[in-house]
Design a protein around this motif. Structure first.
Motif, PDB file in Angstrom:
ATOM      1  N   SER A 116       0.814  -1.158  -0.128  1.00 48.20           N
ATOM      2  CA  SER A 116      -0.131   0.659  -0.261  1.00 48.20           C
ATOM      3  C   SER A 116       0.864   1.338  -0.074  1.00 48.20           C
ATOM      4  N   HIS A 157      -4.984  -0.505   2.745  1.00 46.88           N
ATOM      5  CA  HIS A 157      -5.836   0.973   1.967  1.00 46.88           C
ATOM      6  C   HIS A 157      -7.073   1.231   1.789  1.00 46.88           C
ATOM      7  N   PHE A 184      -5.058   3.747   8.264  1.00 46.20           N
ATOM      8  CA  PHE A 184      -5.829   2.497   7.685  1.00 46.20           C
ATOM      9  C   PHE A 184      -7.401   2.584   8.573  1.00 46.20           C
ATOM     10  N   CYS A 189      -6.012  -1.807  12.148  1.00 46.86           N
ATOM     11  CA  CYS A 189      -6.438  -0.209  10.934  1.00 46.86           C
ATOM     12  C   CYS A 189      -6.356   0.825  12.491  1.00 46.86           C
TER      13      CYS A 189
END
Length: 385
Positions: A52, A96, A129, A172
């Motif tokens: 990402s 992402h 994220f 995240c």
């Protein structure tokens, strides 16, 4: 009905996207490590912060966000091409994925300037994220019945409750959660708001949920008296239902809703090319190609509406419902094709890939809204209920 059907007239990507597609292909050849089909088939759920960040360094995370916030200022057509190529290659995109697809655009549309300036550059740099806090235990797909509650207090809001089936919550940094900020569950869509929750805050607990394939993509997230600052609220208090529906149009409309099994299909076709008697499956492959072409056209038509500033909630629900059926049919048909020749040798890579996709395929019709909920939305859009 005629209005809905007119939304799906023959559509095509603009000619200028062709050059962009070649750029994406070249990037993937240079930066995507070779992997077997069973690994690439995890693309949707494949988590790689490193990949990402490479994509972000090229400017392709937050691709539709304005340049002033670190985005590429490209349109939804370009994002369509980017996503299509990433999924076709089996790239690990889930780190992402949600921030790029919906959290970023949601903050851009409904957030304050301070929220945009803080969160969007982090999203575009693949440094933040996001996950989505919608589903809850005991609520099924009835999103309006959420019981997680934010109560005003000195210094902001106190958050208590639970979310479940939250993709990649354990990896995240933030969650955008739909919670009740006023009223009771019987008030349904009234009194719902969206908040940005820093998942490192005291009182937040994340419990991974293992699936049949042995992966832990989903989690249950618990909020125990979590203190949120005033600026955690997105938009205005009580506007969460309208905002989340706009967000779901982004979630349900893209090529990700038709390509979940595409790596498996492509590898099966590659195996057939070197298998004697493979012509027996030509009609099956032809049907898949016809279905995929139609669904792709429908998805491009919805993307056109997004480019025009519309919020195609019903059209996106239709694409997601039909697309999910297509995605789920691929592993079932390939398994049946393998079973037709019990004495034949099966490519080990194909066997692993079809086993994995078969195990996770039931989730395709759960994520982004169950089939029953989507068909209820479509029926209302057609004036049938």
């Amino acid at each position: 009905m005629s209005q809905l059907l007119s939304a799906f007239r023959l559509a095509a990507l603009p000619p200028e996207t062709h050059a962009f597609r070649e750029e994406v292909k070249a990037f993937l050849r240079a930066h995507l490590e070779p992997a077997p089909a069973d690994v690439r088939a995890r693309s949707w759920m494949g988590f790689s912060a490193g990949f990402s960040k490479k994509l972000a360094a090229r400017g392709w995370v937050g691709v539709t966000l304005p340049a002033q916030y670190g985005g590429a200022s490209l349109d939804a057509f370009s994002r369509f091409v980017l996503v299509e190529e990433l999924l076709a290659a089996g790239a690990p995109v889930s780190a992402h994925w949600i921030a790029d697809r919906q959290s970023g655009p949601l903050i851009l549309k409904f957030g304050t300037e301070a929220q945009r300036a803080f969160y969007l550059p982090k999203i575009c740099a693949a440094e933040a994220f996001f996950c989505i806090g919608m589903s809850e235990p005991n609520s099924g797909s009835d999103l309006a019945s959420v019981a997680t509650r934010a109560v005003r207090c000195e210094g902001g809001w106190r958050l208590n409750g639970r979310k479940i089936w939250t993709t990649n919550a354990q990896h995240c940094h933030y969650m955008i959660a739909l919670v009740r900020s006023s009223g009771e569950s019987k008030d349904r869509q009234q009194g719902l708001s969206q908040f940005i929750v820093d998942l490192s805050l005291p009182g937040v607990s994340v419990r991974p949920i293992h699936d049949l394939a042995g992966d832990a993509h989903f989690s249950e997230v618990l909020f125990d008296d979590v203190l949120l600052a005033d600026d955690a609220l997105i938009g205005t208090e009580g506007s969460g239902w309208a905002q989340v529906n706009a967000e779901l149009a982004f979630e349900r409309s893209g090529p990700e809703r038709i390509y979940s099994s595409i790596v498996l299909l492509e590898h099966w076709i590659a195996c057939l090319r070197r298998t004697p008697g493979a012509s027996a499956h030509a009609a099956t492959i032809g049907r898949f190609a016809a279905h995929l072409a139609t669904l792709r056209n429908m998805s491009i038509a919805v993307t056109t509406k997004l480019v025009n500033g519309e919020s195609p909630v019903v059209e996106a629900a239709l694409v997601k419902d039909i697309g999910t059926e297509f995605e789920q049919s691929i592993p079932a048909v390939i398994e049946a094709a393998i079973a037709m020749d019990p004495e034949g040798a099966v490519d080990p890579e194909l066997y692993r890939a079809v086993a994995y996709v078969s195990q996770v395929a039931p989730t395709f019709s759960l994520r982004g809204g169950t089939r029953e909920i989507l068909r209820g939305m479509i029926a209302r859009g057609l004036g049938l209920r």
